[in-house]
Design an enzyme around this catalytic site. Structure first.
Site, PDB file in Angstrom:
ATOM      1  N   TYR A   7      73.051 -26.122 -44.943  1.00  0.00           N
ATOM      2  CA  TYR A   7      72.746 -27.394 -46.300  1.00  0.00           C
ATOM      3  C   TYR A   7      73.684 -27.878 -46.092  1.00  0.00           C
ATOM      4  O   TYR A   7      73.968 -29.197 -46.812  1.00  0.00           O
ATOM      5  CB  TYR A   7      72.944 -26.533 -47.022  1.00  0.00           C
ATOM      6  CG  TYR A   7      72.797 -26.077 -48.674  1.00  0.00           C
ATOM      7  CD1 TYR A   7      72.222 -27.182 -49.458  1.00  0.00           C
ATOM      8  CD2 TYR A   7      74.278 -27.052 -48.889  1.00  0.00           C
ATOM      9  CE1 TYR A   7      71.978 -28.148 -50.787  1.00  0.00           C
ATOM     10  CE2 TYR A   7      74.472 -27.302 -50.713  1.00  0.00           C
ATOM     11  CZ  TYR A   7      73.495 -27.801 -51.342  1.00  0.00           C
ATOM     12  OH  TYR A   7      73.369 -28.787 -52.259  1.00  0.00           O
ATOM     13  N   SER A  30      76.414 -33.970 -51.686  1.00  0.00           N
ATOM     14  CA  SER A  30      77.166 -32.880 -52.538  1.00  0.00           C
ATOM     15  C   SER A  30      78.686 -32.238 -51.552  1.00  0.00           C
ATOM     16  O   SER A  30      78.865 -32.914 -50.780  1.00  0.00           O
ATOM     17  CB  SER A  30      76.054 -31.467 -51.536  1.00  0.00           C
ATOM     18  OG  SER A  30      76.870 -30.087 -52.185  1.00  0.00           O
ATOM     19  N   VAL A  51      58.063 -33.031 -50.181  1.00  0.00           N
ATOM     20  CA  VAL A  51      58.838 -33.973 -49.456  1.00  0.00           C
ATOM     21  C   VAL A  51      58.760 -33.451 -48.168  1.00  0.00           C
ATOM     22  O   VAL A  51      59.223 -34.289 -47.508  1.00  0.00           O
ATOM     23  CB  VAL A  51      60.119 -33.849 -50.183  1.00  0.00           C
ATOM     24  CG1 VAL A  51      61.473 -33.024 -50.136  1.00  0.00           C
ATOM     25  CG2 VAL A  51      60.646 -34.886 -49.763  1.00  0.00           C
ATOM     26  N   ILE A  79      68.833 -30.944 -61.778  1.00  0.00           N
ATOM     27  CA  ILE A  79      69.257 -32.404 -62.097  1.00  0.00           C
ATOM     28  C   ILE A  79      68.687 -33.090 -62.277  1.00  0.00           C
ATOM     29  O   ILE A  79      68.945 -34.490 -62.307  1.00  0.00           O
ATOM     30  CB  ILE A  79      71.109 -33.044 -60.792  1.00  0.00           C
ATOM     31  CG1 ILE A  79      71.192 -31.238 -60.606  1.00  0.00           C
ATOM     32  CG2 ILE A  79      70.818 -34.110 -60.415  1.00  0.00           C
ATOM     33  CD1 ILE A  79      72.609 -31.266 -59.390  1.00  0.00           C
ATOM     34  N   THR A 127      62.577 -37.826 -56.839  1.00  0.00           N
ATOM     35  CA  THR A 127      61.859 -36.343 -56.245  1.00  0.00           C
ATOM     36  C   THR A 127      62.806 -35.283 -56.944  1.00  0.00           C
ATOM     37  O   THR A 127      63.816 -35.188 -57.043  1.00  0.00           O
ATOM     38  CB  THR A 127      62.192 -36.426 -54.648  1.00  0.00           C
ATOM     39  OG1 THR A 127      63.720 -36.230 -54.738  1.00  0.00           O
ATOM     40  CG2 THR A 127      61.552 -37.676 -54.149  1.00  0.00           C
ATOM     41  N   THR A 151      72.445 -25.207 -62.224  1.00  0.00           N
ATOM     42  CA  THR A 151      71.376 -25.284 -62.253  1.00  0.00           C
ATOM     43  C   THR A 151      70.668 -23.750 -61.506  1.00  0.00           C
ATOM     44  O   THR A 151      71.946 -22.877 -61.145  1.00  0.00           O
ATOM     45  CB  THR A 151      70.939 -26.520 -61.253  1.00  0.00           C
ATOM     46  OG1 THR A 151      71.251 -26.233 -60.035  1.00  0.00           O
ATOM     47  CG2 THR A 151      71.541 -27.687 -61.630  1.00  0.00           C
TER      48      THR A 151
HETATM   49  N1  LIG Z   1      73.184 -27.554 -58.485  1.00  0.00           N
HETATM   50  C1  LIG Z   1      74.211 -27.970 -57.768  1.00  0.00           C
HETATM   51  O1  LIG Z   1      75.687 -27.367 -57.535  1.00  0.00           O
HETATM   52  C2  LIG Z   1      74.505 -29.112 -56.589  1.00  0.00           C
HETATM   53  C3  LIG Z   1      75.368 -29.422 -56.171  1.00  0.00           C
HETATM   54  C4  LIG Z   1      75.537 -30.231 -54.957  1.00  0.00           C
HETATM   55  C5  LIG Z   1      74.619 -31.076 -54.938  1.00  0.00           C
HETATM   56  N2  LIG Z   1      73.148 -30.716 -55.136  1.00  0.00           N
HETATM   57  C6  LIG Z   1      71.797 -31.269 -55.237  1.00  0.00           C
HETATM   58  O2  LIG Z   1      71.060 -31.573 -56.205  1.00  0.00           O
HETATM   59  C7  LIG Z   1      70.176 -31.813 -55.897  1.00  0.00           C
HETATM   60  C8  LIG Z   1      68.742 -30.838 -57.045  1.00  0.00           C
HETATM   61  O3  LIG Z   1      69.030 -29.351 -57.128  1.00  0.00           O
HETATM   62  P1  LIG Z   1      69.267 -29.008 -58.769  1.00  0.00           P
HETATM   63  O4  LIG Z   1      71.080 -28.061 -58.440  1.00  0.00           O
HETATM   64  O5  LIG Z   1      68.932 -29.455 -59.593  1.00  0.00           O
HETATM   65  O6  LIG Z   1      68.356 -27.841 -57.737  1.00  0.00           O
HETATM   66  P2  LIG Z   1      67.024 -27.032 -58.734  1.00  0.00           P
HETATM   67  O7  LIG Z   1      66.762 -25.839 -57.910  1.00  0.00           O
HETATM   68  O8  LIG Z   1      67.032 -27.132 -60.026  1.00  0.00           O
HETATM   69  O9  LIG Z   1      65.554 -28.179 -58.360  1.00  0.00           O
HETATM   70  C9  LIG Z   1      65.182 -28.648 -57.181  1.00  0.00           C
HETATM   71  C10 LIG Z   1      64.298 -29.261 -57.475  1.00  0.00           C
HETATM   72  O10 LIG Z   1      63.817 -29.771 -56.187  1.00  0.00           O
HETATM   73  C11 LIG Z   1      62.366 -29.467 -55.439  1.00  0.00           C
HETATM   74  N3  LIG Z   1      61.507 -29.679 -54.877  1.00  0.00           N
HETATM   75  C12 LIG Z   1      62.036 -28.085 -53.806  1.00  0.00           C
HETATM   76  N4  LIG Z   1      61.614 -27.963 -52.508  1.00  0.00           N
HETATM   77  C13 LIG Z   1      60.760 -29.222 -52.602  1.00  0.00           C
HETATM   78  C14 LIG Z   1      60.282 -30.254 -51.827  1.00  0.00           C
HETATM   79  N5  LIG Z   1      59.508 -29.215 -50.856  1.00  0.00           N
HETATM   80  N6  LIG Z   1      59.219 -31.255 -52.204  1.00  0.00           N
HETATM   81  C15 LIG Z   1      59.829 -31.563 -53.333  1.00  0.00           C
HETATM   82  N7  LIG Z   1      60.201 -31.400 -54.450  1.00  0.00           N
HETATM   83  C16 LIG Z   1      60.966 -29.757 -54.036  1.00  0.00           C
HETATM   84  C17 LIG Z   1      61.855 -27.803 -57.211  1.00  0.00           C
HETATM   85  O11 LIG Z   1      60.879 -28.173 -57.577  1.00  0.00           O
HETATM   86  C18 LIG Z   1      62.836 -28.517 -57.842  1.00  0.00           C
HETATM   87  O12 LIG Z   1      62.156 -29.206 -59.343  1.00  0.00           O
HETATM   88  C19 LIG Z   1      69.916 -30.640 -55.012  1.00  0.00           C
HETATM   89  O13 LIG Z   1      69.409 -31.913 -53.705  1.00  0.00           O
HETATM   90  C20 LIG Z   1      70.884 -30.254 -54.258  1.00  0.00           C
HETATM   91  O14 LIG Z   1      70.990 -30.007 -53.147  1.00  0.00           O
HETATM   92  C21 LIG Z   1      72.805 -29.365 -56.525  1.00  0.00           C
END
Ligand SMILES: NC(=O)c1ccc[n+]([C@@H]2O[C@H](COP(=O)([O-])OP(=O)(O)OC[C@H]3O[C@@H](n4cnc5c(N)ncnc54)[C@H](O)[C@@H]3O)[C@@H](O)[C@H]2O)c1
Length: 246
Positions: free
Chosen positions: A154, A142, A63, A19, A13, A188
């Site tokens: 969050y 996270s 989602v 990521i 998803t 990201t």
């Molecule tokens: N970037 C960071 O520093 C970091 C650190 C720890 C954890 N995370 C976690 O990693 C995961 C990915 O984050 P990222 O940094 O790649 O973010 P991102 O914003 O680059 O990507 C998130 C993706 O989720 C999709 N998305 C958002 N809402 C949605 C919905 N309602 N239904 C379906 N898809 C949906 C978006 O379209 C996007 O493709 C997240 O769960 C985030 O909390 C990120």
């Protein structure tokens, strides 16, 4: 490409960018098939361009929607063998302070980051168990769920993802292994909403100074999807450059 590997599919998803995209590309690189789900249709079409041998299925879904999630699994029902892997990765970080959150904002973050993954986990586990198969789930937690977050809701959802991981590991062992990764700051789009002071705190506290890339997270997720982690379930693997050792 081995036919055997191609028949093994993983659902990701939030596969369209960041990521989730790195995890998706890693799964393809390893020779498996990918079921890429995201709300971002354009991002999914771009991902589909990587499809050289028909190993990517894309599903536009939200989602937050119980209906969309049920519909996805309805479509996957006839796939034999059923997907063995699930990466609950989609997430949002609004970057808001606790007291600025309105009730509807709280609902949105909970729905994307926690309640959606709970619904997907139920559907996935039912599907795997009904077919008498085995499976593996990787949840995206996270560091925010371990030590608190500048965005309170969050942080709450990411603690919840750790709870979901442990509860489902217990509920579905030994057939389905369930683990989580807890990244620190990863480069990201989402990172752009983290306040500068918080980013500076992270940078100061990291023992290893090289930035954590989406591909680095994908390496650990791949380990957890693979047989190499066959003795892991209910674990949370930190990917945080040594920040906040516990
Ligand atoms: N970037 C960071 O520093 C970091 C650190 C720890 C954890 N995370 C976690 O990693 C995961 C990915 O984050 P990222 O940094 O790649 O973010 P991102 O914003 O680059 O990507 C998130 C993706 O989720 C999709 N998305 C958002 N809402 C949605 C919905 N309602 N239904 C379906 N898809 C949906 C978006 O379209 C996007 O493709 C997240 O769960 C985030 O909390 C990120």
């Amino acid at each position: 490409m081995s036919q055997n590997l191609q028949s093994r599919a993983v659902i990701v998803t939030g596969a369209a960018q960041g990521i989730g995209l790195a995890i998706s590309l890693r799964i393809l690189e390893e020779g498996l098939s990918l079921i890429a789900c995201d709300i971002d249709e354009e991002g999914l079409s771009n991902l589909k361009k990587h499809d050289k041998d028909n190993r990517i299925s894309t599903y536009k879904f939200d989602v937050r929607s119980v209906k969309d999630v049920a519909h996805l699994f309805e479509k996957l029902k006839d796939r034999k063998p059923c997907p063995f892997g699930l990466v609950n990765n989609a997430g949002i970080f609004p970057g808001m302070k606790f007291l600025d959150y309105k009730p509807e904002d709280i609902d949105q973050v909970l729905a994307v980051n926690l309640i959606g993954p709970i619904h997907i986990t139920q559907h996935f586990c039912r599907m795997v168990l009904d077919q008498g198969g085995t499976g593996v789930i990787v949840n995206m937690a996270s560091i925010a769920g371990q030590i608190g977050s500048s965005d309170a809701i969050y942080g709450i959802t990411k603690s919840g993802m750790i709870g979901l991981t442990k509860t489902s590991a217990m509920s579905f062992a030994p057939d389905i292994r369930v683990n989580a990764v807890a990244p620190g700051i990863v480069s990201t789009e989402l990172q752009k909403s983290v306040p500068k002071e918080r980013l500076d705190q992270f940078r100061k506290g990291e023992l290893i100074k090289s930035p954590i890339l989406p591909e680095d997270v994908a390496d650990t997720v791949w380990f957890l999807l693979s047989e190499q982690s066959k003795h892991y379930t209910g674990a949370v693997l930190d990917i945080n450059n040594g920040f906040a050792m516990r």
